[in-house]
Design a protein around this motif. Structure first.
Motif, PDB file in Angstrom:
ATOM      1  N   LYS A 479      -0.277  -4.765   3.686  1.00  9.54           N
ATOM      2  CA  LYS A 479      -1.667  -4.496   4.244  1.00  9.54           C
ATOM      3  C   LYS A 479      -2.562  -4.813   2.934  1.00  9.54           C
ATOM      4  N   ASP A 480      -2.190  -4.539   1.750  1.00  6.97           N
ATOM      5  CA  ASP A 480      -3.162  -4.697   0.497  1.00  6.97           C
ATOM      6  C   ASP A 480      -3.173  -6.045   0.112  1.00  6.97           C
ATOM      7  N   ASN A 481      -2.585  -6.946   1.055  1.00  6.39           N
ATOM      8  CA  ASN A 481      -2.805  -8.554   0.584  1.00  6.39           C
ATOM      9  C   ASN A 481      -2.646  -8.812  -0.855  1.00  6.39           C
ATOM     10  N   VAL A 482      -1.915  -8.219  -1.606  1.00 12.34           N
ATOM     11  CA  VAL A 482      -1.801  -8.557  -2.938  1.00 12.34           C
ATOM     12  C   VAL A 482      -0.930  -9.963  -3.108  1.00 12.34           C
ATOM     13  N   TYR A 483       0.224 -10.014  -2.512  1.00 15.35           N
ATOM     14  CA  TYR A 483       1.100 -11.191  -2.367  1.00 15.35           C
ATOM     15  C   TYR A 483       0.711 -12.133  -1.045  1.00 15.35           C
ATOM     16  N   PRO A 484       0.618 -13.397  -1.330  1.00 16.83           N
ATOM     17  CA  PRO A 484       0.377 -14.248  -0.041  1.00 16.83           C
ATOM     18  C   PRO A 484       1.638 -14.351   0.768  1.00 16.83           C
ATOM     19  N   TYR A 485       1.512 -14.606   1.955  1.00 14.10           N
ATOM     20  CA  TYR A 485       2.513 -14.985   2.868  1.00 14.10           C
ATOM     21  C   TYR A 485       3.305 -13.553   3.624  1.00 14.10           C
ATOM     22  N   ILE A 486       2.893 -12.632   3.195  1.00 19.50           N
ATOM     23  CA  ILE A 486       3.715 -11.330   3.727  1.00 19.50           C
ATOM     24  C   ILE A 486       2.916 -10.279   4.576  1.00 19.50           C
ATOM     25  N   SER A 487       1.468 -10.940   4.908  1.00 20.19           N
ATOM     26  CA  SER A 487       1.056 -10.016   5.677  1.00 20.19           C
ATOM     27  C   SER A 487       1.459  -9.795   7.128  1.00 20.19           C
ATOM     28  N   PHE A 488       2.367 -10.784   7.756  1.00 22.54           N
ATOM     29  CA  PHE A 488       2.868 -10.744   8.797  1.00 22.54           C
ATOM     30  C   PHE A 488       3.814  -9.442   9.004  1.00 22.54           C
ATOM     31  N   PHE A 489       4.395  -8.854   8.118  1.00 20.72           N
ATOM     32  CA  PHE A 489       4.968  -7.672   7.974  1.00 20.72           C
ATOM     33  C   PHE A 489       4.483  -6.287   7.949  1.00 20.72           C
ATOM     34  N   GLY A 490       2.958  -6.590   7.682  1.00 21.61           N
ATOM     35  CA  GLY A 490       2.288  -5.410   7.800  1.00 21.61           C
ATOM     36  C   GLY A 490       1.695  -4.668   8.988  1.00 21.61           C
ATOM     37  N   LYS A 491       1.883  -5.354  10.117  1.00 24.85           N
ATOM     38  CA  LYS A 491       1.806  -4.932  11.418  1.00 24.85           C
ATOM     39  C   LYS A 491       2.393  -3.797  11.679  1.00 24.85           C
ATOM     40  N   GLY A 492       1.732  -2.884  12.277  1.00 21.28           N
ATOM     41  CA  GLY A 492       2.402  -1.398  12.821  1.00 21.28           C
ATOM     42  C   GLY A 492       2.346  -1.403  14.245  1.00 21.28           C
TER      43      GLY A 492
END
Length: 1019
Positions: A479-492
């Motif tokens: 959710k902090d969007n620090v690394y690219p391409y991993i925001s997919f796993f931030g959904k709750g």
């Protein structure tokens, strides 16, 4: 609220009744309706009138809209309908009628929004847990593990009771200091979801926080596989003891492990409620197994148990086991410490689910410290009880029971108890006892199967705990969007914002590790990951304490910055003491992630980290220390106040100064704003600073409100800077539109130059042939100073228009326009026309420019005045001076023809430029000069013009020389003439225009403050 009721009860409208000791009654600006029941408005607050009265009572006594302190103004996580905005200073200064009008308009707009988008029924609130179940119990389950049941008694046999307790104390000291640091961080503001990652990142910043967050999430995912495999191996051994084999030893572990972790995954899909219930069940089983062990120590042992080394509590056995008995390759203190230390990890389990806690600030300190105390007490009890009741070596053979009273030749404390294990001791073939049998707790306990159930509960609870914590940490990182391409796993999903995608990812990683089954390599890496987390948590607490930030105010007071430093250093040392190669790998991975985030990603976040506070402290300390440093010519730096206006409108001026001040000296971009145009001051400042940072220009930015340019510059020269970090050089752009400007504007500009000299500032004036403001031009052409080398023309005519200079690239509408100062200088030259000795600033600027990479290949030529008779002597003298200055100059050119008359066409052009500003008073016989001057004071009288005619001709002639010699150079620097006090402003700006006109490249008029900025002495 009781005090509020007592004050208004029995009082008239608008009066707050006070006690006699409190002084006279206080009158409110609001008159409350006497029919309103105070109790109903306080307790229920259901009616609209009650809510309005409560809002009125929250105003201060100064102003009806100046609100008293309220939580809603400080909380940024409240629901949208509960968020309140504190009235601004501008609103407080408005009249009552203006405020009411704006409020009515806002209410109408809000009513329309409510009609268009009706709110749906509120959903169920998320499940939140207290400290007992979510922190204390969870931490104990993760701290207790297979080491408790299978290794602690063996460690007791190796190190003895005394050193065993020392090992426990040292390990617990590290975890306790870490828990104290966690408690301090958790109580320094509201803790959201993300656990360890959230705490470290919000304290040390995103660079270290995100680095350890990714590593720690992976460590938790790998820990799921480790504990699952530990459970699978115990189940496989039980199956093999009963003659049951599915495939083979290795594949049986894989099958059991995959099935087990799949079941745990479905438990997590049920939500935190199901996971908490499962953890409660595991905790009950563990407590039952521990109670079973304690009861077993009190039950008289059978002959079979005695043959295996358990005799019950005995004084001789206790004394024998007090001292160490090191055996095998692991027979040393540090190796035993390394084996035991993982039994103290797991203290972060409660903090890792901080988003699911009712009150993290209370639950994390209380639950974590209580868990450490309880588990430490259990370890101490097991070490003492096992060491006082079980011998180190036993055969397990019933034939070793002595039938005679003679103990001659018998070794060990078992001899006095009727057992002779001398044969197996001497042959080192003993298979039972503390030193040889890993399941001593099962031997001592009343029921062996309860201990097995305890092993199951310890492994499964740890696996389940890590299966929950790893996705929650990773979710916060996504959710902090620090690394690219991993925001997919931030959904709750669901009311608890469950990271279902993260659960699946963790499950797949765990299955992959279970199938590979290379746990001997992965186990030390995981231990290092956890120790690295402990190190950074302690470092976070220590760093936040040492920088003395006003925002560091933890409610937990039982911590100390030096204990936090001890915890950090101890964790760092233990990483290398346990497995040095894993420690190197861990820190190498964190370093790579740190470099990526710091120099490549650069996340746009502001968390108020202690790194920011430390930077402020260091800057403040060094700035103050500079006040004691005396100025010296060797340390002179051109600290520039650059009048850029909005920086993105004059990128050439920004880039020019940035080229010779970056990492060398101070640069401040100044903008003078008219009072009626000053809107959104802070927003515009932030916008310009972001633009400068994006352009990689190291500069401050400041805005100032003034009626005129002259006043604003004068104020900025006086107020800018801090201590010795104060500008000493003013840089402005040339007023290229001076012939179309009003006389007042010209006079304002020229007197700004005068004020600069009066303030003892150095001065640089940059002229771009197409102007500085990029908004004034649509098309630009290439600058010939950056084209391949060409022969220098010697003709005196003006160059063709097609070779005009280029200020910016063709994409003039781009946010980051590329100017000539951003291009590589190539092999061209920088020409310096050192006409007047100002202290050497005109030489220092090009030298600093050539230290930059894109200007390094440029050559410097110096032009000086001289005569034909002494031309060589003048050249040699200047070369010797420049050599002493250690400035690499390609050539020195002596100008011997500066006193010649300029060409008529060039002089005529100068006269045409000045003509609109002349009085021509000699041609008007009927009017005196004084009368003409009174009407048009800015104009030049004929007497003044004739007095300065020779100076004007010299300027025109010098321009001819410059255009002849510097046709294709990269940059031209010319000494700025200092005017007399009686020189008219229009004439002076005409001189500046004449000196720099007709060039293909940027021109800079430079003037020092007549003090040396160069020296050839060592002191």
């Amino acid at each position: 609220m009781g005090q509020f009721k007592s004050k208004i009860t029995g009082s008239g409208p608008g009066i707050h009744q006070a006690n006699p000791e409190e002084g006279p009654p206080r009158y409110s600006s609001h008159h409350f309706d006497s029919s309103i029941n105070p109790n109903s408005t306080i307790s229920g607050m259901s009616s609209e009138s009650g809510q309005k009265d409560m809002e009125l009572r929250k105003t201060s006594i100064y102003n009806t809209i100046d609100m008293a302190p309220q939580l809603e103004y400080y909380a940024n996580t409240l629901p949208h309908q509960e968020i309140k905005i504190r009235p601004s200073l501008d609103v407080l200064r408005k009249t009552f009628e203006e405020v009411e009008a704006e409020k009515a308009a806002a209410d109408d707009a809000a009513a329309e929004d409510e009609n268009e988008e009706p709110q749906g029924p509120p959903g169920k609130p998320p499940t939140r847990f207290g400290w007992f179940i979510a922190v204390w119990m969870r931490c104990m389950l993760n701290i207790w593990g297979v080491i408790l049941f299978l290794r602690l008694t063996w460690i007791t046999s190796q190190a003895g009771i005394v050193l065993g307790l020392v090992i426990i104390a040292l390990a617990v000291s590290v975890t306790t200091t870490t828990a104290l640091s966690i408690s301090a961080i958790a109580t320094n503001g509201r803790v959201k979801s993300g656990g360890t990652y959230f705490m470290i990142s919000r304290t040390l910043g995103p660079e270290l926080g995100a680095s350890i967050g990714l590593i720690f999430s992976l460590a938790n995912a790998l820990a799921v596989a480790l504990h699952t495999v530990g459970f699978s191996e115990v189940v496989r051994d039980l199956m093999r003891s009963r003659g049951t084999i599915m495939v083979d030893s290795l594949n049986d572990v894989r099958i059991i492990g995959v099935v087990t972790v799949t079941i745990l995954l479905f438990i997590t899909f049920g939500g935190m409620d199901w996971e908490a219930k499962a953890q409660i069940f595991f905790f009950i089983v563990l407590m039952a197994s521990f109670a079973d062990y304690l009861v077993g120590t009190l039950i008289p042992p059978t002959l079979q148990k005695k043959s295996q080394g358990f005799f019950g509590y005995d004084r001789d056995i206790f004394i024998e086991n007090l001292t160490p008995s090191w055996r095998g390759p692991d027979g040393n203190f540090f190796r035993q410490f390394a084996i035991f230390f993982p039994a103290c990890t797991g203290i972060l389990s409660g903090a890792n689910i901080s988003g699911d806690l009712k009150d993290p600030s209370t639950a994390i300190p209380k639950g974590t410290l209580m868990a450490i105390f309880c588990t430490t007490l259990s370890y101490v009890v097991i070490v003492i009880t096992s060491g006082a009741s079980t011998v180190r070596d036993a055969s397990g053979n019933m034939t070793d029971l002595m039938t005679e009273n003679s103990t001659s030749g018998c070794l060990g404390p078992a001899c006095k108890l009727g057992w002779n294990f001398t044969t197996c001791v001497q042959s080192q073939a003993c298979s039972q006892g503390l030193a040889n049998y890993s399941q001593v707790m099962g031997l001592i306990s009343g029921s062996y199967y309860l201990i097995v159930a305890g092993v199951f509960a310890a492994t499964l609870s740890s696996a389940l705990g890590f299966l929950v914590s790893a996705p929650k940490i990773f979710q916060c990182l996504c959710k902090d969007n620090v690394y690219p391409y991993i925001s997919f796993f931030g959904k709750g999903y669901g009311k608890n914002n469950e990271p279902l995608r993260g659960y699946i990812l963790t499950y797949l990683i765990a299955v992959a590790i279970i199938l590979v089954a290379q746990l001997n390599i992965i186990a030390p890496i995981i231990s290092n990951f956890f120790l690295c987390s402990y190190c950074l948590i302690n470092l976070s607490c220590f760093h936040a304490s040492i920088v003395n930030s006003p925002g560091w105010r933890p409610a937990f007071k039982y911590y100390n910055k030096w204990t936090a430093l001890y915890g950090a250093m101890a964790s760092f040392a233990l990483m290398f003491a346990f497995t040095w190669w894993a420690a190197l790998g861990t820190w190498f991975a964190i370093s790579l992630l740190f470099i990526y985030i710091t120099y490549l990603k650069k996340p746009n976040v502001n968390w108020g980290s202690s790194i920011q506070a430390s930077s402020y402290n260091m800057a403040l300390s060094f700035s103050v220390s500079l006040t004691d440093v005396k100025d010296h010519v060797k340390n002179f730096r051109p600290q520039c106040l650059v009048m850029t206006g909005p920086p993105q409108q004059r990128p050439a001026l920004v880039d020019f100064v940035g080229c010779f001040t970056k990492q060398v000296s101070l640069m401040i971009c100044g903008n003078i704003m008219e009072p009626d145009k000053q809107t959104q001051f802070q927003d515009s400042t932030d916008q310009y600073v972001k633009w400068l940072n994006k352009r990689k220009v190291r500069s401050f930015y400041t805005q100032f409100t003034a009626n005129t340019l002259r006043d604003g510059v004068r104020y900025l020269m006086q107020a800018s800077g801090l201590g010795k970090l104060k500008p000493n050089t003013l840089v402005i752009g040339f007023k290229s539109n001076w012939m179309e400007s009003s006389p007042t504007s010209i006079d304002d500009y020229v007197h700004t130059i005068y004020d600069t000299f009066d303030a003892n500032y150095c001065l640089c004036i940059l002229r771009m042939m197409d102007g500085l403001d990029i908004n004034d031009h649509a098309d630009f052409k290439e600058n010939q100073g950056f084209e391949p080398d060409e022969a220098i023309e010697s003709n005196d005519h003006q160059p063709p228009e097609k070779n005009s200079a280029n200020d910016i690239s063709e994409n003039s509408k781009s946010d980051q326009v590329k100017t000539v100062f951003k291009n590589a200088g190539g092999t061209k030259t920088i020409d310096v026309y050192w006409i007047a000795d100002d202290g050497g600033l005109i030489l220092l600027v090009p030298y600093l420019l050539t230290r930059r990479k894109r200007w390094r290949s440029c050559k410097i030529r110096v032009f000086v005045l001289g005569d034909e008779e002494n031309m060589m002597e003048s050249r040699d003298a200047m070369m010797a001076l420049l050599k002493r200055f250690r400035i690499n100059v390609t050539d020195v050119v002596v100008m011997t023809d500066t006193e010649r008359s300029p060409q008529p066409k060039n002089m005529n052009r100068f006269l045409e430029n000045v003509a609109p500003y002349r009085l021509y008073d000699e041609q008007q016989e009927d009017v005196s000069v004084q009368e003409l001057k009174k009407k048009e004071p800015w104009k030049i009288s004929d007497k003044q013009f004739e007095a300065f005619r020779l100076k004007s001709e010299r300027k025109v002639r010098l321009n001819e020389i410059i255009r002849r010699n510097s046709q294709n150079t990269t940059l031209v620097l010319v000494s700025l003439p200092v005017p007399h006090g009686d020189c008219p402003s229009a004439l002076y700006i005409a001189w500046l225009d004449t000196l720099t006109c007709g060039l293909h490249c940027p021109a800079v008029l430079v003037r020092g403050n007549q003090e040396n900025v160069l020296t050839f002495y060592c002191q």
